[in-house]
Design an enzyme around this catalytic site. Structure first.
Site, PDB file in Angstrom:
ATOM      1  N   LYS A 105       3.890   8.276  10.216  1.00  0.00           N
ATOM      2  CA  LYS A 105       3.512   7.543  11.434  1.00  0.00           C
ATOM      3  C   LYS A 105       4.455   7.755  12.628  1.00  0.00           C
ATOM      4  O   LYS A 105       4.371   8.784  13.281  1.00  0.00           O
ATOM      5  CB  LYS A 105       3.347   6.064  11.089  1.00  0.00           C
ATOM      6  CG  LYS A 105       2.302   5.869   9.953  1.00  0.00           C
ATOM      7  CD  LYS A 105       1.638   4.547   9.966  1.00  0.00           C
ATOM      8  CE  LYS A 105       0.809   4.295   8.716  1.00  0.00           C
ATOM      9  NZ  LYS A 105      -0.600   4.191   8.914  1.00  0.00           N
ATOM     10  N   ASP A 115       9.260   2.567   0.962  1.00  0.00           N
ATOM     11  CA  ASP A 115       8.123   3.173   1.646  1.00  0.00           C
ATOM     12  C   ASP A 115       8.219   2.750   3.111  1.00  0.00           C
ATOM     13  O   ASP A 115       7.789   1.666   3.492  1.00  0.00           O
ATOM     14  CB  ASP A 115       6.804   2.713   1.016  1.00  0.00           C
ATOM     15  CG  ASP A 115       5.615   3.422   1.640  1.00  0.00           C
ATOM     16  OD1 ASP A 115       5.744   3.897   2.785  1.00  0.00           O
ATOM     17  OD2 ASP A 115       4.550   3.495   0.992  1.00  0.00           O
ATOM     18  N   TYR A 129       0.849  -1.193   0.000  1.00  0.00           N
ATOM     19  CA  TYR A 129       0.000   0.000   0.000  1.00  0.00           C
ATOM     20  C   TYR A 129       0.882   1.240   0.000  1.00  0.00           C
ATOM     21  O   TYR A 129       1.836   1.326   0.783  1.00  0.00           O
ATOM     22  CB  TYR A 129      -0.883  -0.007   1.262  1.00  0.00           C
ATOM     23  CG  TYR A 129      -1.775   1.203   1.398  1.00  0.00           C
ATOM     24  CD1 TYR A 129      -2.896   1.355   0.587  1.00  0.00           C
ATOM     25  CD2 TYR A 129      -1.513   2.185   2.355  1.00  0.00           C
ATOM     26  CE1 TYR A 129      -3.734   2.454   0.723  1.00  0.00           C
ATOM     27  CE2 TYR A 129      -2.346   3.286   2.504  1.00  0.00           C
ATOM     28  CZ  TYR A 129      -3.452   3.420   1.684  1.00  0.00           C
ATOM     29  OH  TYR A 129      -4.278   4.515   1.824  1.00  0.00           O
TER      30      TYR A 129
HETATM   31  C1  LIG Z   1       3.315   1.775   3.688  1.00  0.00           C
HETATM   32  C2  LIG Z   1       2.404   2.956   3.638  1.00  0.00           C
HETATM   33  N1  LIG Z   1       2.628   3.908   2.717  1.00  0.00           N
HETATM   34  C3  LIG Z   1       1.864   5.011   2.631  1.00  0.00           C
HETATM   35  C4  LIG Z   1       0.797   5.197   3.484  1.00  0.00           C
HETATM   36  C5  LIG Z   1      -0.036   6.415   3.388  1.00  0.00           C
HETATM   37  O1  LIG Z   1       0.185   7.230   4.494  1.00  0.00           O
HETATM   38  P1  LIG Z   1      -0.943   8.248   5.017  1.00  0.00           P
HETATM   39  O2  LIG Z   1      -2.071   7.420   5.538  1.00  0.00           O
HETATM   40  O3  LIG Z   1      -0.240   9.034   6.080  1.00  0.00           O
HETATM   41  O4  LIG Z   1      -1.324   9.073   3.843  1.00  0.00           O
HETATM   42  C6  LIG Z   1       0.519   4.230   4.458  1.00  0.00           C
HETATM   43  C7  LIG Z   1      -0.622   4.382   5.364  1.00  0.00           C
HETATM   44  O5  LIG Z   1      -1.001   3.502   6.103  1.00  0.00           O
HETATM   45  C8  LIG Z   1       1.339   3.079   4.538  1.00  0.00           C
HETATM   46  O6  LIG Z   1       1.116   2.119   5.441  1.00  0.00           O
END
Ligand SMILES: Cc1ncc(COP(=O)(O)O)c(C=O)c1O
Length: 432
Positions: free
Chosen positions: A264, A236, A144
Site C-alpha cells: 500500500k 503485517d 486479514y
Molecule cells: C493487513 C493486510 N495484509 C495483507 C493484505 C493483502 O494485500 P494485497 O491486497 O496487496 O494482496 C491486506 C490488503 O488489504 C491487508 O490489509
C-alpha cells in the site's frame, strides 16, 4: 455533457463491465461498493465519469497515502520506464530502493520486494516455518492477511472457518486463533502450544476491522512470548507501514518484529509490496534454501516508485500534517453526530480511523472497542448503508468503516468533507 448523458455513461460502463468482468469488478472487496466509474484522481480528490468530485478518504484502500498521481512519483516512474520495465536481472534503482527502505524502516537488515501484500505474507510464513522447522501458526480474530487459501478466514464462526467456496476445508488446519488485545488468552495459547508455533502474524493495529489499536503491553507481551518460545513474530504492516510513521507500527509502538510485510503506502499507489526482516531469517532466501520468486519483483517501475515515495516521505515527512487533519476531521464528524443526534462512533488513530453507528463513543472519552467481539456490537450494517449515501454526496469511503487520511488532504477537503457529511446526515435522518 447533460446530466442524463452523464448518467447514461455510468450505466453504459456498468453494463459493459458486467458483460466481461465477473460482477463488473476486479476485486470482490468492491462488489458491495457503489458502482461509480472514476476518470481521474489528483491529490485528495477523485472525479467520476459524470464530472462529480469526491473527497477521497478511501485512497484506493490505502495506497494513495501521498494523494493520487503525486507528481514526483509519477514523473520518476515515467522517466524510469523509458529505459525498460523488467530485466529478469538486477538494476541500480532496485538497490537504491532497498537501501532507502532499510534506512527508512531502520530495524530490518534485508528486504525483498514483491507485488502484493498477499504474496509477501506467504513469503514470511514460509521463512518462519523453514527457520523453526514447525508447522503451526497463530493469528488474531478479525485480522486479514490476504485472499489465498491458507490465510483467508471467515471470522463469523468462533475460531474461524474457510472464507470462500473452493477453499479446501483443511486449508486453515495449521492455524490457532486468539482474540486481539487479550494478553491472558495469548499466554494460555503459548503455554499449551508454544513449542509448536512457527510464527505469529498480527496487524499491529487491527485496521481491516474497526481500526482497533493495540493496547499498551499487548505487543510487548507478544514480543516476549514469541522470543521465549523461539517463535517468529511477523508484523503485517501492509496498512500500517509508512502510514503510522516512516517506520510503521514497529516505530509507532516501539516493538520490533522478526519479519514484517509492507505494501500500500510504500510506493505512492504503485503495486509494490515488501518483506523485510532480520538477516538470520531473510538470508535464507539469499542462500537459496527457501524459495521466493516473482517475475515482477523489483521491476523498474516498482523500484522507481519506492525510491520517489521514500524520497518524499523522508524529505517532507507528512506525519504531523496527517495527524492534524485526521484529528480535526474526527472532531468534525463527532460534532455532526451530535448535531444530527446519531450515535456516530469513531475510534483508531488520526491517520486511519473507523466510523460506525452505535456502541460507546470513543471520541469524548468512553472506552474504545478492543477486539472483534466488541466490534460486532456496533451497527456496521447501518454504517455500510450510510457510506453509500456519503458517495452520493461526494465523500468516498469504505463501507467497512475505515477512513484513511493522506498527506494531500488540506483545509479545503476538510470543510468540503464535513459539509457533505452534514448533507448526507440531513438526508439520512431528516434533521437539518
Ligand atoms: C493487513 C493486510 N495484509 C495483507 C493484505 C493483502 O494485500 P494485497 O491486497 O496487496 O494482496 C491486506 C490488503 O488489504 C491487508 O490489509
Amino acid at each position: 455533457m447533460t446530466t442524463s448523458q452523464a448518467a447514461t455513461r455510468t450505466a453504459g460502463l456498468r453494463d459493459r463491465a458486467e458483460a466481461v468482468i465477473p460482477g463488473g469488478v476486479s476485486s470482490n472487496v468492491r462488489l458491495l461498493a457503489p458502482r461509480v466509474f472514476f476518470e481521474r484522481g489528483a491529490g485528495p480528490r477523485l472525479w467520476d465519469v459524470e464530472g462529480n468530485d469526491y473527497v477521497d478518504y478511501l485512497l484506493g484502500q490505502g495506497p494513495a497515502f501521498l494523494g493520487h498521481a503525486h507528481p514526483q512519483v509519477t514523473e520518476a516512474v515515467a522517466r524510469a520506464v523509458r529505459s525498460g520495465m523488467v530485466y529478469g536481472a538486477q538494476h541500480a534503482l532496485e538497490v537504491e530502493a532497498a537501501e532507502r527502505f532499510i534506512a527508512a524502516v531502520r530495524w530490518p537488515d534485508l528486504v525483498r520486494f514483491g507485488v502484493s501484500g498477499t504474496e509477501s505474507v506467504q513469503g514470511a510464513l514460509r521463512l518462519a516455518r523453514a527457520a523453526t522447522g514447525r508447522r503451526r501458526l497463530l493469528r488474531f480474530a478479525g485480522h486479514y492477511h490476504g485472499w489465498i487459501d491458507n490465510v483467508l478466514m471467515d471470522f463469523g464462526a468462533e475460531g474461524g472457518r474457510p472464507g470462500t467456496l473452493g477453499q479446501p476445508a483443511d486449508a486453515l488446519a495449521d492455524w490457532l486463533v486468539a482474540p486481539f488485545n487479550d494478553t491472558d488468552a495469548l499466554a494460555e495459547v503459548f503455554s499449551a502450544h508454544g513449542e509448536e508455533i512457527a510464527a505469529v502474524i498480527v496487524e499491529p493495529m487491527m485496521c481491516n476491522q474497526g481500526a482497533i489499536v493495540a493496547e499498551p503491553d499487548f505487543l510487548e507481551a507478544l514480543r516476549a512470548l514469541t522470543t521465549a518460545h523461539g517463535t517468529v513474530l511477523i508484523f503485517d504492516e501492509v496498512i500500517t507501514g509508512f502510514r503510522l510513521a516512516l517506520g510503521g507500527a514497529a516505530e509507532h509502538y516501539g516493538v520490533t518484529p522478526d519479519l514484517a510485510v509492507y505494501g500500500k503506502a510504500l510506493a505512492g499507489g504503485w503495486p509494490v509490496s515488501a518483506l523485510a526482516g532480520r538477516e538470520e531469517l531473510m538470508g535464507r532466501f539469499g542462500t537459496g534454501e527457501v524459495n521466493h520468486s516473482g517475475t515482477f519483483n523489483a521491476s523498474v517501475m516498482a523500484a522507481a516508485a519506492v525510491v520517489a515515495t521514500l524520497e518524499v516521505l523522508t524529505e517532507d515527512p507528512p506525519y504531523e500534517r496527517v495527524a492534524e487533519h485526521g484529528t480535526r476531521l474526527r472532531a468534525g464528524l463527532a460534532g455532526l453526530g451530535d448535531k444530527h443526534q446519531v450515535p456516530l462512533r469513531i475510534q483508531g488513530l488520526p491517520a486511519a480511523f473507523h466510523v460506525s453507528f452505535g456502541g460507546p463513543r470513543s471520541v469524548g472519552g468512553s472506552a474504545p472497542v478492543r477486539d472483534l467481539s466488541g466490534l460486532r456490537e456496533l451497527d456496521l450494517v447501518r454504517y455500510a448503508e450510510f457510506s453509500r449515501l456519503l458517495a452520493e454526496h461526494g465523500v468516498w469511503v469504505a463501507g467497512r468503516g475505515i477512513w484513511y487520511v493522506s498527506a494531500a488532504h488540506g483545509d479545503a477537503e476538510l470543510s468540503d468533507a464535513l459539509e457533505r457529511v452534514d448533507a448526507a446526515l440531513t438526508a439520512d435522518t431528516g434533521t437539518a
